[in-house]
Design a protein around this motif. Sequence first.
Motif, mmCIF file in Angstrom:
data_model
loop_
_atom_site.group_PDB
_atom_site.id
_atom_site.type_symbol
_atom_site.label_atom_id
_atom_site.label_comp_id
_atom_site.label_asym_id
_atom_site.label_seq_id
_atom_site.Cartn_x
_atom_site.Cartn_y
_atom_site.Cartn_z
ATOM 1 N N SER A 393 -1.989 4.195 -28.737
ATOM 2 C CA SER A 393 -1.771 3.315 -29.704
ATOM 3 C C SER A 393 -2.941 3.387 -30.883
ATOM 4 C CB SER A 393 -2.120 1.737 -29.123
ATOM 5 O OG SER A 393 -3.221 1.779 -28.691
ATOM 6 N N SER A 394 -3.503 4.549 -30.796
ATOM 7 C CA SER A 394 -4.683 5.058 -31.742
ATOM 8 C C SER A 394 -4.314 4.605 -33.417
ATOM 9 C CB SER A 394 -5.049 6.476 -31.903
ATOM 10 O OG SER A 394 -5.290 6.886 -30.192
ATOM 11 N N ILE A 395 -5.502 4.531 -34.147
ATOM 12 C CA ILE A 395 -5.306 4.414 -35.793
ATOM 13 C C ILE A 395 -5.791 5.650 -36.331
ATOM 14 C CG2 ILE A 395 -5.569 1.992 -35.790
ATOM 15 C CD1 ILE A 395 -8.551 2.248 -36.397
ATOM 16 N N GLY A 436 14.456 18.194 -28.367
ATOM 17 C CA GLY A 436 14.620 16.833 -28.328
ATOM 18 C C GLY A 436 13.574 15.677 -28.199
ATOM 19 N N SER A 437 13.430 14.794 -28.355
ATOM 20 C CA SER A 437 12.499 13.911 -28.329
ATOM 21 C C SER A 437 11.830 13.656 -26.882
ATOM 22 C CB SER A 437 13.248 12.650 -28.827
ATOM 23 O OG SER A 437 11.928 11.510 -28.645
ATOM 24 N N ALA A 438 10.517 13.661 -26.928
ATOM 25 C CA ALA A 438 9.780 13.517 -25.800
ATOM 26 C C ALA A 438 9.165 12.280 -25.629
ATOM 27 C CB ALA A 438 8.721 14.470 -25.607
ATOM 28 N N GLY A 439 9.689 11.125 -26.576
ATOM 29 C CA GLY A 439 8.891 10.030 -26.515
ATOM 30 C C GLY A 439 9.453 9.342 -27.778
ATOM 31 N N GLU A 440 8.544 8.315 -28.375
ATOM 32 C CA GLU A 440 8.658 7.613 -29.622
ATOM 33 C C GLU A 440 7.692 7.506 -30.392
ATOM 34 O OE1 GLU A 440 11.645 4.673 -30.117
ATOM 35 O OE2 GLU A 440 12.869 6.481 -29.201
ATOM 36 N N ILE A 441 8.112 7.383 -31.837
ATOM 37 C CA ILE A 441 6.746 7.248 -32.444
ATOM 38 C C ILE A 441 6.981 6.105 -33.278
ATOM 39 C CG2 ILE A 441 5.899 7.982 -34.956
ATOM 40 C CD1 ILE A 441 5.059 9.814 -33.001
ATOM 41 N N VAL A 442 5.695 5.298 -33.370
ATOM 42 C CA VAL A 442 5.699 3.880 -33.771
ATOM 43 C C VAL A 442 4.651 3.722 -34.770
ATOM 44 C CG1 VAL A 442 6.519 2.889 -31.575
ATOM 45 C CG2 VAL A 442 4.070 2.834 -32.112
ATOM 46 N N ALA A 443 4.614 2.637 -35.788
ATOM 47 C CA ALA A 443 3.654 2.445 -36.814
ATOM 48 C C ALA A 443 2.678 2.064 -36.362
ATOM 49 C CB ALA A 443 4.128 1.312 -37.860
ATOM 50 N N ILE A 444 1.329 2.262 -36.670
ATOM 51 C CA ILE A 444 -0.114 1.755 -36.113
ATOM 52 C C ILE A 444 -0.252 0.518 -36.447
ATOM 53 C CG2 ILE A 444 -1.329 3.868 -36.825
ATOM 54 C CD1 ILE A 444 -2.664 2.528 -39.219
ATOM 55 N N ALA A 445 -0.785 -0.298 -35.505
ATOM 56 C CA ALA A 445 -1.248 -1.678 -35.420
ATOM 57 C C ALA A 445 0.059 -2.640 -35.508
ATOM 58 C CB ALA A 445 -2.152 -1.938 -36.786
ATOM 59 N N ASN A 446 1.012 -2.408 -34.728
ATOM 60 C CA ASN A 446 2.189 -2.974 -34.823
ATOM 61 C C ASN A 446 2.851 -3.290 -33.304
ATOM 62 O OD1 ASN A 446 4.987 -3.845 -35.037
ATOM 63 N ND2 ASN A 446 4.969 -2.979 -36.958
ATOM 64 N N PRO A 447 2.190 -4.248 -32.697
ATOM 65 C CA PRO A 447 2.666 -4.590 -31.277
ATOM 66 C C PRO A 447 3.953 -4.759 -30.883
ATOM 67 C CG PRO A 447 1.062 -6.305 -32.240
ATOM 68 C CD PRO A 447 0.919 -5.110 -33.100
ATOM 69 N N ASN A 448 4.517 -5.399 -31.853
ATOM 70 C CA ASN A 448 6.033 -5.646 -31.835
ATOM 71 C C ASN A 448 6.983 -4.312 -31.486
ATOM 72 O OD1 ASN A 448 6.485 -8.703 -32.021
ATOM 73 N ND2 ASN A 448 5.268 -8.181 -33.710
ATOM 74 N N MET A 449 6.508 -3.590 -32.601
ATOM 75 C CA MET A 449 7.329 -2.198 -32.612
ATOM 76 C C MET A 449 6.922 -1.321 -31.276
ATOM 77 S SD MET A 449 7.378 1.099 -35.498
ATOM 78 C CE MET A 449 8.022 -0.284 -36.653
ATOM 79 N N LEU A 450 5.500 -1.442 -31.058
ATOM 80 C CA LEU A 450 5.135 -0.607 -29.858
ATOM 81 C C LEU A 450 5.812 -1.241 -28.399
ATOM 82 C CD1 LEU A 450 3.151 1.573 -28.656
ATOM 83 C CD2 LEU A 450 1.390 -0.456 -28.527
ATOM 84 N N ALA A 451 5.872 -2.507 -28.461
ATOM 85 C CA ALA A 451 6.708 -3.020 -27.193
ATOM 86 C C ALA A 451 7.856 -2.728 -27.171
ATOM 87 C CB ALA A 451 6.648 -4.633 -27.187
ATOM 88 N N ALA A 452 8.861 -2.529 -28.219
ATOM 89 C CA ALA A 452 10.272 -2.298 -28.304
ATOM 90 C C ALA A 452 10.554 -0.902 -27.812
ATOM 91 C CB ALA A 452 10.719 -2.520 -29.613
ATOM 92 N N SER A 453 9.535 -0.174 -28.293
ATOM 93 C CA SER A 453 9.653 1.259 -28.007
ATOM 94 C C SER A 453 9.126 1.515 -26.462
ATOM 95 C CB SER A 453 8.984 2.439 -28.700
ATOM 96 O OG SER A 453 9.237 2.361 -29.959
ATOM 97 N N ILE A 454 8.355 0.843 -26.005
ATOM 98 C CA ILE A 454 7.779 1.163 -24.622
ATOM 99 C C ILE A 454 9.133 0.584 -23.653
ATOM 100 C CG2 ILE A 454 6.452 0.058 -22.691
ATOM 101 C CD1 ILE A 454 4.132 0.029 -24.849
ATOM 102 N N GLN A 455 9.682 -0.712 -23.885
ATOM 103 C CA GLN A 455 10.977 -1.164 -23.259
ATOM 104 C C GLN A 455 12.038 -0.289 -23.328
ATOM 105 O OE1 GLN A 455 12.141 -5.045 -25.014
ATOM 106 N NE2 GLN A 455 13.394 -5.207 -23.114
ATOM 107 N N LYS A 456 12.455 0.368 -24.516
ATOM 108 C CA LYS A 456 13.509 1.285 -24.480
ATOM 109 C C LYS A 456 13.304 2.426 -23.428
ATOM 110 C CE LYS A 456 15.434 4.542 -27.732
ATOM 111 N NZ LYS A 456 15.357 5.381 -29.210
ATOM 112 N N VAL A 457 12.304 2.967 -23.463
ATOM 113 C CA VAL A 457 12.206 3.969 -22.292
ATOM 114 C C VAL A 457 11.706 3.621 -20.949
ATOM 115 C CG1 VAL A 457 10.897 6.347 -22.016
ATOM 116 C CG2 VAL A 457 11.410 5.295 -24.486
#
Length: 503
Positions: A393-395, A436-457
Amino acid sequence: MKTDLPAKSLDVLFLLEGTYPYVRGGVSSWVNRLLHGFPDLHFGVIFLGSARDDYDGQKYIIADNVLHYEEHFLYDAQNMRAPRHPHAAPDVEKIRAAHANFRQGVLSEASGIDIQNLVDSMGTTEEQFMHDRAVWDFFLESYQKIEDKPAFIDYFWTLRGMHSPLWLLKRIVENAPAAKIYHSASTGYAGYLGALLAYRQKRPLIVSEHGIYTKERRIDLMLAQWINDKGRFLEKGDAISHIRELWIRFFEILARVAYQEARHIVSLYVGARELQIKDGAPLAKLSTIPNGVSVPTFSPARHTFSDTGNIIALIGRVVPIKDIKTYIRAVRLLADRDPDIRAWIVGPEEEYPDYFRECQLLIRHLRLDAQVQFLGYQSTVEILGGIRLSVLSSISEGLPLAVLESFAAGIPVIATDVGSCRELILGKSPEDREIGSAGEIVAIANPNMLAASIQKVLYHREIWTEMSSAAIVRVERFYQENHMFAAYQALYGLKGKDETWPE
């Protein structure tokens, strides 16, 4: 200090700031692997730290081929020398010229910095700079030119704090062993030291940047609570206070000095070049050497989706730049749907004790004691063998080893869009992206997007399995440790058993 061979026998002298052997992390691990990766070379290490009390003992056993080791703490009390009442007056005009040169050097990419003036300590001694009336008058003169003036006492002590390490670095240069190559793992004070050594000894300097030092210092300085400008932000809105601006400009100057004297400037990924050029790095000196990992070390941790529960881990130091708090807030959102989720935080906790305590308080405040656990420093292989997903979750980042190590273990990664994370996870070339994709990329300092990507995988076997396969293929094809060693072997000028060192 330890010296087993004459100083002239050193092949490479590493100049390290706040890393190996006192702090665990990506840069320290990289240094340790290079030392062991070239067992036939004679290395030296000069470690620069802040204050001795900031470090809780050495974390690495110094490699046997390190034949010279010394450590210096820039802000220890013993380095603040008492005045000796010098008889000769300081050359204030040289100080004035140096500061004008610094200012011009920051503003203009084409301008050069007079390094001989730096070697000569701007025509003054440490005692004169700290205590002479003529220098005091120069401080007052400079202060009067500031439009948005801070308190003079803050300005005065800021200038002292900036300059006091420079005389210690000069003494280090005067006593340092000669080496065939000087190699700094950053700009900053270590890069400045490398520039002075390379200039004095007429030997090549290599600067290898993992994260861009000036960018990370800007972030640190914007967050720093030790800078006394409280209330100024309320008065000035989003404007940066003059004291913070001074520190930012100072580290930009140190970077420019290092870039100017370096023979080679190395970054971990192509995207870092733009930042280096902006800070004064000549394009002709730039090259890219990605991090690499020993894939066989981590491949035993590979497992299937069903081999682990809903366990995620953030592997990294507990420091503000890793933005652990966003990770914790994302876990709160996930725990609302799955109270059985487990989120580990794996890494050293002693570097920023106040931040560590703030994270602990946040966990308690969000009632996550059952879900979030600090594990401290652990064997990464063992951790990866017990988790389903790795999170970053780094900045700010360079090319994080935690991502490559996760890939080698077949663990998908959810990471913020910083440094090289996008190209690591999604691919950096058409050939790479086909994997192919080895994970997901999310915006910094965005817990909602981070949680959604974690849930997806985390909860979908098919997605996880595809990403796991892509992670393994990518790291094996593009990020093997032997690739990194070969690149540095070429940079050092080694050709098999014969050594040809650049003059």
